[in-house]
Design a protein around this motif. Structure first.
Motif, short mmCIF file in Angstrom:
data_model
loop_
_atom_site.label_atom_id
_atom_site.label_comp_id
_atom_site.label_asym_id
_atom_site.label_seq_id
_atom_site.Cartn_x
_atom_site.Cartn_y
_atom_site.Cartn_z
N GLY A 11 82.88 41.79 5.22
CA GLY A 11 83.67 39.86 5.29
C GLY A 11 84.31 40.29 6.98
N ARG A 12 84.65 39.30 7.45
CA ARG A 12 86.07 38.82 7.95
C ARG A 12 87.12 37.70 7.05
N SER A 13 88.06 37.50 7.59
CA SER A 13 89.04 36.47 7.54
C SER A 13 90.30 36.80 8.86
N PHE A 14 90.42 35.33 8.42
CA PHE A 14 91.88 35.01 10.06
C PHE A 14 92.61 34.48 9.12
N GLU A 15 93.54 35.14 9.29
CA GLU A 15 95.35 34.02 8.65
C GLU A 15 95.74 35.03 10.40
N ASP A 16 96.54 33.48 10.11
CA ASP A 16 98.16 33.67 11.13
C ASP A 16 97.91 33.87 12.55
N GLY A 17 96.42 33.82 12.91
CA GLY A 17 95.96 33.78 14.38
C GLY A 17 95.30 35.53 14.86
N VAL A 18 95.34 36.22 13.66
CA VAL A 18 94.89 37.55 13.27
C VAL A 18 93.12 37.54 12.58
N VAL A 19 92.59 38.12 13.26
CA VAL A 19 90.65 37.83 12.48
C VAL A 19 90.46 40.03 12.04
N THR A 20 90.28 39.78 10.61
CA THR A 20 90.55 41.17 10.63
C THR A 20 89.25 41.22 9.56
N ILE A 21 88.76 42.10 10.15
CA ILE A 21 86.91 43.08 9.88
C ILE A 21 87.16 43.66 9.22
N GLU A 22 86.53 43.40 7.28
CA GLU A 22 86.47 44.66 6.89
C GLU A 22 84.85 45.06 6.76
N SER A 23 84.89 46.60 6.72
CA SER A 23 83.30 46.76 6.85
C SER A 23 83.52 48.13 6.23
N ILE A 24 82.33 49.33 5.89
CA ILE A 24 81.90 49.67 5.51
C ILE A 24 81.93 50.90 6.17
N GLY A 25 81.19 52.08 6.23
CA GLY A 25 80.76 53.13 7.36
C GLY A 25 80.30 54.23 6.69
N ARG A 26 78.80 54.81 6.89
CA ARG A 26 78.63 56.00 5.91
C ARG A 26 77.43 57.25 6.66
N CYS A 27 77.04 57.50 6.66
CA CYS A 27 76.56 58.73 7.15
C CYS A 27 75.04 58.87 6.28
N ARG A 28 74.00 58.50 7.03
CA ARG A 28 72.67 58.41 6.35
C ARG A 28 71.97 58.61 7.13
N PRO A 29 70.90 59.29 5.87
CA PRO A 29 69.58 60.11 7.47
C PRO A 29 68.63 59.24 8.09
N SER A 30 68.50 59.67 9.15
CA SER A 30 67.60 58.26 10.47
C SER A 30 66.47 58.45 9.51
N ASN A 31 65.87 58.81 8.88
CA ASN A 31 64.42 59.59 8.06
C ASN A 31 64.65 58.94 6.64
N GLU A 32 64.26 57.87 6.32
CA GLU A 32 64.50 57.98 5.20
C GLU A 32 63.42 58.22 3.97
N ASP A 33 62.67 58.25 4.26
CA ASP A 33 61.24 59.30 3.87
C ASP A 33 60.56 59.78 2.24
N GLY A 34 62.20 60.15 1.90
CA GLY A 34 61.61 61.18 0.68
C GLY A 34 61.74 62.57 1.36
N SER A 35 62.08 63.22 2.60
CA SER A 35 62.58 64.49 2.84
C SER A 35 63.08 64.92 2.73
N VAL A 36 64.18 64.64 2.14
CA VAL A 36 65.42 65.62 1.90
C VAL A 36 65.00 66.55 0.66
N TRP A 37 64.55 66.34 -0.57
CA TRP A 37 63.52 67.41 -1.26
C TRP A 37 63.19 68.19 -0.76
N PHE A 38 62.45 67.74 0.63
CA PHE A 38 61.38 68.34 2.02
C PHE A 38 62.93 70.27 2.00
N PHE A 39 63.33 70.08 2.07
CA PHE A 39 65.53 70.94 2.39
C PHE A 39 65.93 71.51 1.55
#
Length: 108
Positions: free
Chosen positions: A64-92
């Motif tokens: 989300g984004r909020s704008f208060e008193d001339g300041v834009v605040t961006i709320e975000s969530i970041g995380r590491c994900r596998p580049s291929n999400e085809d179930g190959s995790v259990w292969f390793f």
């Protein structure tokens, strides 16, 4: 990793098995070091293959984004994900778990 615990357990087992009464038993470092180095090399090989085949990618999504008193605040969530999400995790993860279960069974 349970490598050092496995080495100590194997050392104790060899002392108990080889001791006959008052005779002294000598167990060298080289006789127990394979309990640390071989599982470590197997784990490293599995994790290296996993990293090469399916590397992690950092993905950030905006919540989300909020704008208060001339300041834009961006709320975000970041995380590491596998580049291929085809179930190959259990292969390793399967061989990784099997390696550790083998260590537990070996030292039991």
């Amino acid at each position: 990793q349970y490598g050092s615990l496995c080495a100590k357990t194997l050392r104790l087992r060899r002392v108990v098995e080889k001791s006959s009464g008052a005779m002294r038993t000598k167990i060298t470092v080289w006789q127990t070091s394979h309990a640390i180095f071989i599982p470590l090399l197997v784990d490293a090989a599995i994790l290296t293959a996993w990293t090469v085949v399916n590397p992690l990618e950092y993905v950030r999504s905006e919540e989300g984004r909020s704008f208060e008193d001339g300041v834009v605040t961006i709320e975000s969530i970041g995380r590491c994900r596998p580049s291929n999400e085809d179930g190959s995790v259990w292969f390793f993860l399967g061989p990784l778990f099997a390696n550790h279960l083998f260590l537990i069974a070996w030292t039991h």
